[in-house]
Design a protein around this motif. Structure first.
Motif, PDB file in Angstrom:
ATOM      1  N   ASP A 225      29.867   7.341  62.579  1.00 22.05           N
ATOM      2  CA  ASP A 225      28.511   6.833  62.755  1.00 22.05           C
ATOM      3  C   ASP A 225      28.371   6.174  64.133  1.00 22.05           C
ATOM      4  OD1 ASP A 225      29.729   4.371  62.500  1.00 22.05           O
ATOM      5  OD2 ASP A 225      28.932   3.960  60.511  1.00 22.05           O
ATOM      6  N   VAL A 226      27.139   5.904  64.517  1.00 22.80           N
ATOM      7  CA  VAL A 226      26.869   5.403  65.867  1.00 22.80           C
ATOM      8  C   VAL A 226      27.488   4.022  66.071  1.00 22.80           C
ATOM      9  CG1 VAL A 226      25.070   4.854  67.551  1.00 22.80           C
ATOM     10  CG2 VAL A 226      24.739   6.745  65.970  1.00 22.80           C
TER      11      VAL A 226
ATOM     12  N   TYR B 161      20.060   7.681  74.419  1.00 23.68           N
ATOM     13  CA  TYR B 161      20.061   6.987  73.123  1.00 23.68           C
ATOM     14  C   TYR B 161      21.311   6.121  72.970  1.00 23.68           C
ATOM     15  CZ  TYR B 161      20.751   6.301  68.132  1.00 23.68           C
ATOM     16  OH  TYR B 161      20.991   5.744  66.907  1.00 23.68           O
TER      17      TYR B 161
ATOM     18  N   TYR C  58      21.511   2.078  72.611  1.00 24.59           N
ATOM     19  CA  TYR C  58      22.169   1.463  71.454  1.00 24.59           C
ATOM     20  C   TYR C  58      23.238   0.473  71.924  1.00 24.59           C
ATOM     21  CZ  TYR C  58      24.365   1.083  66.851  1.00 24.59           C
ATOM     22  OH  TYR C  58      24.863   0.609  65.663  1.00 24.59           O
TER      23      TYR C  58
ATOM     24  N   ASP D 288      20.777  12.431  74.414  1.00 22.20           N
ATOM     25  CA  ASP D 288      21.777  11.748  73.595  1.00 22.20           C
ATOM     26  C   ASP D 288      22.424  10.605  74.373  1.00 22.20           C
ATOM     27  OD1 ASP D 288      21.328  13.399  71.444  1.00 22.20           O
ATOM     28  OD2 ASP D 288      22.999  14.753  71.885  1.00 22.20           O
TER      29      ASP D 288
ATOM     30  N   ASP E 291      23.236  12.916  65.644  1.00 25.37           N
ATOM     31  CA  ASP E 291      22.151  12.827  64.664  1.00 25.37           C
ATOM     32  C   ASP E 291      22.347  11.499  63.941  1.00 25.37           C
ATOM     33  OD1 ASP E 291      24.307  13.548  62.940  1.00 25.37           O
ATOM     34  OD2 ASP E 291      23.736  15.657  63.040  1.00 25.37           O
ATOM     35  N   THR E 292      22.665  11.512  62.668  1.00 18.74           N
ATOM     36  CA  THR E 292      23.046  10.253  62.015  1.00 18.74           C
ATOM     37  C   THR E 292      24.458   9.844  62.430  1.00 18.74           C
ATOM     38  OG1 THR E 292      23.865  11.459  60.088  1.00 18.74           O
ATOM     39  CG2 THR E 292      21.580  10.687  60.025  1.00 18.74           C
ATOM     40  N   HIS E 293      25.231  10.807  62.965  1.00 14.49           N
ATOM     41  CA  HIS E 293      26.586  10.571  63.430  1.00 14.49           C
ATOM     42  C   HIS E 293      26.726  11.069  64.871  1.00 14.49           C
ATOM     43  CE1 HIS E 293      27.214   9.881  59.197  1.00 14.49           C
ATOM     44  NE2 HIS E 293      28.484   9.590  59.384  1.00 14.49           N
TER      45      HIS E 293
ATOM     46  N   SER F  11      33.692  13.166  64.056  1.00 12.55           N
ATOM     47  CA  SER F  11      32.387  12.561  63.789  1.00 12.55           C
ATOM     48  C   SER F  11      32.562  11.170  63.195  1.00 12.55           C
ATOM     49  CB  SER F  11      31.566  13.438  62.834  1.00 12.55           C
ATOM     50  OG  SER F  11      32.151  13.494  61.555  1.00 12.55           O
TER      51      SER F  11
END
Length: 283
Positions: A56-57, A81, A85, A78, A18-20, A54
């Motif tokens: 962040d990306v 994505y 990225y 996922d 998600d955000t992480h 966890s």
């Protein structure tokens, strides 16, 4: 068994994005067996950390670039994505500032924690063989601290106390440093000490800047570290320690946050070591 040309990497298992990124990891090993007989290549997959970690990306992407060879995801979207990225940020500079705290080295194993972004993302209780740990640190290029060094604080305190008497700094700053040194020795309150030492380090660099007519911004600790680097020709070992202190100061103390006791201890003792190195370098 001796090993030679050991290959080491991580296989990441992503459970959610998600955000992480939430993930676990295995170690992928390949080595050449030097036992008598024909050269044999062997492979093995072993656990690295099994709890959902966890981050962040951005942090995941940098770890992927340096350490992760394979990625699997629970949700195929996922993986799409994360791949997009990675492609978009392929040329981004490194920025996660890894720091490794080694607890114990025995029986050909290293037990350690690793932190990123000034303790924002922490992986605890990791174990690698000596060879794997060397490859891990070579690829990640972290600052590494040995627990045995930080647990021997008495000699460090005494060395600092003696050096402080002979250094060229204002009397008021010497008094404040002596007071804080006495406080941390009596209370072992490293959270308070690392905040105070960081502030006093700013004051000391400002004094050096004024005394030596150094050019640059007279701002926060990060700015002053930049002034020191640009004007004072500091040794690389000093700059590495300043990075350990600068990140927590910016990301935690300046926002009213706290550090875990162990991390606060490392930052406080890093400050003392920084002062000692600066005393020797700048008098």
């Amino acid at each position: 068994m001796l090993s030679f040309h050991l290959g080491w990497a991580i296989k990441a298992h992503v459970t959610r994005v998600d955000t992480h990124v939430y993930w676990t990891a295995d170690r992928l090993l390949r080595w050449d067996d030097l036992a008598p007989g024909p050269l044999k290549k062997q492979k093995q997959t072993l656990p690295f950390f099994k709890h959902d970690y966890s981050c962040d990306v951005l942090t995941f992407n940098e770890l992927r670039r340096e350490l992760v060879l394979e990625v699997s995801t629970t949700d195929p979207e996922d993986l799409v994505y994360l791949n997009e990225y990675q492609e978009k940020h392929a040329d981004s500079p490194k920025s996660i500032d890894p720091y490794v705290y080694v607890h114990k080295v025995e029986n050909n194993e290293v037990k350690f924690d690793v932190n990123f972004w000034g303790y924002k993302y922490e992986l605890k209780d990791l174990t690698l063989t000596n060879e794997e740990f060397q490859l891990f640190t070579k690829r990640l290029n972290p600052s590494v601290v040995l627990a045995e060094y930080w647990d021997s604080l008495g000699p460090l305190f005494e060395k600092f106390h003696i050096a402080l008497k002979n250094v060229n700094m204002s009397a008021s700053l010497k008094t404040r440093l002596e007071k804080e040194l006495t406080s941390v020795r009596m209370t072992s309150n490293y959270e308070s000490a690392c905040r105070s030492f960081s502030a006093l380090l700013e004051t000391y660099i400002r004094e050096l800047k004024s005394t030596n007519n150094w050019k640059g911004s007279d701002g926060d600790l990060g700015s002053l570290i930049g002034v020191l680097k640009a004007n004072g020709n500091p040794p690389q070992s000093l700059m590495s320690l300043l990075q350990i202190v600068g990140k927590p100061t910016r990301d935690h103390f300046n926002h009213g946050n706290t550090l875990p006791d162990e991390a606060a201890k490392v930052v406080a003792m890093s400050c003392l070591s920084i002062f000692l190195m600066m005393f020797e370098t700048y008098g």
